[in-house]
Design a protein around this motif. Structure first.
Motif, mmCIF file in Angstrom:
data_model
loop_
_atom_site.group_PDB
_atom_site.id
_atom_site.type_symbol
_atom_site.label_atom_id
_atom_site.label_comp_id
_atom_site.label_asym_id
_atom_site.label_seq_id
_atom_site.Cartn_x
_atom_site.Cartn_y
_atom_site.Cartn_z
ATOM 1 N N THR A 2 0.530 -1.155 -0.304
ATOM 2 C CA THR A 2 -0.378 -0.039 0.003
ATOM 3 C C THR A 2 1.059 1.355 -0.349
ATOM 4 O O THR A 2 1.917 1.373 0.554
ATOM 5 N N MET A 3 0.577 2.165 -0.742
ATOM 6 C CA MET A 3 2.114 3.485 -0.693
ATOM 7 C C MET A 3 0.327 4.512 -0.443
ATOM 8 O O MET A 3 -0.627 4.374 -1.357
ATOM 9 N N SER A 4 1.122 4.882 0.255
ATOM 10 C CA SER A 4 0.864 7.073 0.762
ATOM 11 C C SER A 4 1.566 7.907 0.040
ATOM 12 O O SER A 4 2.031 7.964 0.070
ATOM 13 N N GLY A 5 0.945 8.853 -0.486
ATOM 14 C CA GLY A 5 1.023 10.397 -1.121
ATOM 15 C C GLY A 5 -0.223 11.108 -1.851
ATOM 16 O O GLY A 5 -1.408 11.302 -0.966
ATOM 17 N N GLY A 6 0.296 12.132 -1.662
ATOM 18 C CA GLY A 6 -0.664 13.376 -1.736
ATOM 19 C C GLY A 6 -0.654 14.311 -1.288
ATOM 20 O O GLY A 6 -1.287 15.653 -0.786
ATOM 21 N N MET A 7 -0.973 13.875 0.815
ATOM 22 C CA MET A 7 -0.912 14.683 2.053
ATOM 23 C C MET A 7 -0.149 13.579 3.086
ATOM 24 O O MET A 7 0.009 12.199 2.764
ATOM 25 N N ALA A 8 0.363 14.437 4.098
ATOM 26 C CA ALA A 8 0.586 13.830 5.455
ATOM 27 C C ALA A 8 0.124 12.587 6.083
ATOM 28 O O ALA A 8 -1.257 12.797 5.713
ATOM 29 N N LEU A 9 0.723 11.166 5.916
ATOM 30 C CA LEU A 9 -0.344 10.515 6.289
ATOM 31 C C LEU A 9 -0.065 10.381 7.876
ATOM 32 O O LEU A 9 1.008 10.543 8.833
ATOM 33 N N GLN A 10 -0.899 9.951 8.619
ATOM 34 C CA GLN A 10 -1.148 10.281 10.146
ATOM 35 C C GLN A 10 -0.627 9.513 10.566
ATOM 36 O O GLN A 10 -0.836 8.139 10.004
ATOM 37 N N MET A 11 -0.295 9.272 11.875
ATOM 38 C CA MET A 11 0.699 7.860 12.145
ATOM 39 C C MET A 11 -0.697 7.333 12.639
ATOM 40 O O MET A 11 -0.566 6.047 12.682
ATOM 41 N N GLU A 12 -1.703 7.932 13.311
ATOM 42 C CA GLU A 12 -2.673 6.448 13.777
ATOM 43 C C GLU A 12 -3.886 6.356 13.224
ATOM 44 O O GLU A 12 -4.152 4.834 12.598
ATOM 45 N N THR A 13 -4.286 6.873 11.561
ATOM 46 C CA THR A 13 -4.619 5.953 10.190
ATOM 47 C C THR A 13 -3.443 5.669 9.652
ATOM 48 O O THR A 13 -3.865 3.851 9.363
ATOM 49 N N ALA A 14 -2.001 5.730 9.954
ATOM 50 C CA ALA A 14 -1.054 3.654 9.690
ATOM 51 C C ALA A 14 -1.048 3.403 10.021
ATOM 52 O O ALA A 14 -1.360 2.111 10.009
ATOM 53 N N ARG A 15 -0.895 3.461 12.070
ATOM 54 C CA ARG A 15 -1.218 2.009 12.475
ATOM 55 C C ARG A 15 -2.179 1.524 12.619
ATOM 56 O O ARG A 15 -2.836 0.105 12.674
ATOM 57 N N GLN A 16 -3.456 1.912 12.263
ATOM 58 C CA GLN A 16 -5.342 1.489 11.921
ATOM 59 C C GLN A 16 -4.856 0.887 11.516
ATOM 60 O O GLN A 16 -5.238 -0.584 10.835
ATOM 61 N N TRP A 17 -4.170 0.781 9.943
ATOM 62 C CA TRP A 17 -4.195 0.309 9.083
ATOM 63 C C TRP A 17 -3.378 -1.112 8.806
ATOM 64 O O TRP A 17 -4.468 -2.254 8.430
ATOM 65 N N GLU A 18 -2.625 -0.750 9.422
ATOM 66 C CA GLU A 18 -1.324 -2.490 9.495
ATOM 67 C C GLU A 18 -2.114 -3.000 10.884
ATOM 68 O O GLU A 18 -1.787 -4.028 10.467
ATOM 69 N N ASP A 19 -3.242 -2.506 11.055
ATOM 70 C CA ASP A 19 -3.460 -3.414 12.428
ATOM 71 C C ASP A 19 -5.092 -4.051 11.409
ATOM 72 O O ASP A 19 -4.536 -5.333 11.559
ATOM 73 N N VAL A 20 -5.680 -3.531 11.214
ATOM 74 C CA VAL A 20 -7.012 -4.324 9.985
ATOM 75 C C VAL A 20 -6.198 -5.261 9.215
ATOM 76 O O VAL A 20 -6.506 -6.445 8.630
ATOM 77 N N THR A 21 -4.836 -5.031 8.075
ATOM 78 C CA THR A 21 -4.904 -5.122 6.817
ATOM 79 C C THR A 21 -3.797 -5.879 7.262
ATOM 80 O O THR A 21 -3.672 -7.286 6.260
ATOM 81 N N GLY A 22 -2.798 -5.630 8.262
ATOM 82 C CA GLY A 22 -1.748 -6.078 8.255
ATOM 83 C C GLY A 22 -0.348 -6.386 7.193
ATOM 84 O O GLY A 22 0.394 -6.476 7.706
ATOM 85 N N GLY A 23 -0.738 -4.660 7.196
ATOM 86 C CA GLY A 23 0.189 -4.274 5.544
ATOM 87 C C GLY A 23 0.581 -3.742 5.663
ATOM 88 O O GLY A 23 0.030 -2.519 7.233
ATOM 89 N N THR A 24 1.361 -2.819 5.409
ATOM 90 C CA THR A 24 2.876 -1.967 5.609
ATOM 91 C C THR A 24 2.404 -0.692 4.952
ATOM 92 O O THR A 24 2.549 -1.592 3.504
ATOM 93 N N ILE A 25 2.156 0.504 5.235
ATOM 94 C CA ILE A 25 2.187 0.982 4.424
ATOM 95 C C ILE A 25 3.383 1.877 3.875
ATOM 96 O O ILE A 25 4.369 2.246 4.660
#
Length: 60
Positions: A2-25
């Motif tokens: 998963t790639m992130s761009g376009g604006m700053a990625l909030q750390m809490e959002t990234a952590r939640q994504w990784e918890d739910v999907t098991g994937g790294t941003i």
């Protein structure tokens, strides 16, 4: 992958994504005038809140 761009990625959002999907941003930074991406995080250099290393042959 998963790639992130376009604006700053909030750390809490990234952590939640990784918890739910098991994937790294992986974060990137780009400029419309420059190309799709100027920097990119990699598997070996990925830190939340950082946009990675400069892509080869790129000057800022």
């Amino acid at each position: 992958m998963t790639m992130s761009g376009g604006m700053a990625l909030q750390m809490e959002t990234a952590r939640q994504w990784e918890d739910v999907t098991g994937g790294t941003i992986y974060e990137a930074y780009g400029l419309t005038k420059a190309s799709p991406a100027v920097t990119l995080s990699t598997i070996t250099h990925n830190h939340l809140g950082a946009v990675g290393k400069l892509l080869p042959a790129t000057k800022i």
